[in-house]
Design a protein around this motif. Sequence first.
Motif, mmCIF file in Angstrom:
data_model
loop_
_atom_site.group_PDB
_atom_site.id
_atom_site.type_symbol
_atom_site.label_atom_id
_atom_site.label_comp_id
_atom_site.label_asym_id
_atom_site.label_seq_id
_atom_site.Cartn_x
_atom_site.Cartn_y
_atom_site.Cartn_z
ATOM 1 N N ASP A 146 0.835 -1.198 0.000
ATOM 2 C CA ASP A 146 0.000 0.000 0.000
ATOM 3 C C ASP A 146 0.873 1.253 0.000
ATOM 4 O O ASP A 146 0.936 1.988 0.994
ATOM 5 C CB ASP A 146 -0.924 -0.010 1.222
ATOM 6 N N ALA A 148 0.481 4.077 -1.321
ATOM 7 C CA ALA A 148 -0.249 5.336 -1.168
ATOM 8 C C ALA A 148 -0.413 5.691 0.304
ATOM 9 O O ALA A 148 -0.206 6.837 0.713
ATOM 10 C CB ALA A 148 -1.614 5.242 -1.850
ATOM 11 N N ALA A 149 -0.818 4.698 1.096
ATOM 12 C CA ALA A 149 -1.004 4.940 2.534
ATOM 13 C C ALA A 149 0.331 5.101 3.240
ATOM 14 O O ALA A 149 0.472 5.905 4.168
ATOM 15 C CB ALA A 149 -1.798 3.803 3.164
ATOM 16 N N SER A 151 3.477 6.343 2.401
ATOM 17 C CA SER A 151 4.318 7.150 1.512
ATOM 18 C C SER A 151 5.557 7.634 2.256
ATOM 19 O O SER A 151 5.706 7.427 3.465
ATOM 20 C CB SER A 151 3.526 8.357 1.008
ATOM 21 N N ASN A 159 9.068 4.194 0.352
ATOM 22 C CA ASN A 159 8.443 2.930 0.706
ATOM 23 C C ASN A 159 9.427 1.774 0.566
ATOM 24 O O ASN A 159 9.539 0.911 1.451
ATOM 25 C CB ASN A 159 7.220 2.708 -0.201
#
Length: 301
Positions: A146, A148-149, A151, A159
């Motif tokens: 994930d 996006a969550a 970052s 990440n």
Amino acid sequence: MLRLCCKTKNGSHLMHGLTHRSCVQELKRKVEELTGIPCDVQKIMVGYPPSSLDLRNGEAHLKDYPIKSGDTLIVEEEKNKPKPQDRPAVTKGPNLEVSPVLARRVVPADNSCLFTSVYYVVEGGVYDPACAPEMRGLIAQIVSSDPAAYSEAVLGKTNEEYCTWIRRDDTWGGAIEVSILSKFYQCEICVVDTQTVRVDRFGEDAGYHKRVLLIYDGIHYDPLQKEIPGSDTPPQTIFSTTDDVILAQALELADEARRKWQFTDVNRFALRCMVCQTGLVGQKEAREHAKETGHTNFGEV
């Protein structure tokens, strides 16, 4: 939580850790601890003019009595009652009424104390130091899935860099990792800080039914468990999220550790970079050194 002032001829004491769901016997034991007056000869009064409380039922809850937070309890010793030591000696059998207490279960300070501690409490008291690599890998997998969550703004590094970093056995876990593990195990993880005597509740608003507790001294994490002293009964590490008494007991434990200076001031403790051997003081210098050099392996001096 009830905050009561217990007043005797020798002075006043503020009582912590009692709630309206506490029983009469807990109140009596707390009074004995503070005043030295044995439970059996206590006369406890409240109000003005003071009226004596009927506390013969030790199992009754304090909510059933006219006691409010902030009240002053007046405690006297009833002279007409014999003290426990004055009574005829009776041969005692095994003590079957020992109350469970909340206690710290110490785990090694090996850079993986957070992971060992979380595993211990969520698995109901299973100590397995070999769990750390698996938990590090689990966190890396969740983060990488994930981006996006998770970052760079959240992680403090990209990440990919974070996933490589967290898998190493010489890196420390913290709030990010606790938050991830709370979601994975579907339980509230409460971290009690001995320096500030506060509790950080991860997963507090997620509607979880289970709660586990860790104690943190600024560097090191240990699990908390409810145990019966001197008993072989397995400890309890999982509690209900409706159990606020256990949070009060955890804060009392943290406050006791603070008064004994059992914490590390993360802004002043001495560190050494294990890569270039540079001496550093506190988190701020460590972060700046890591940013300038890329070195992230630090040891406490």
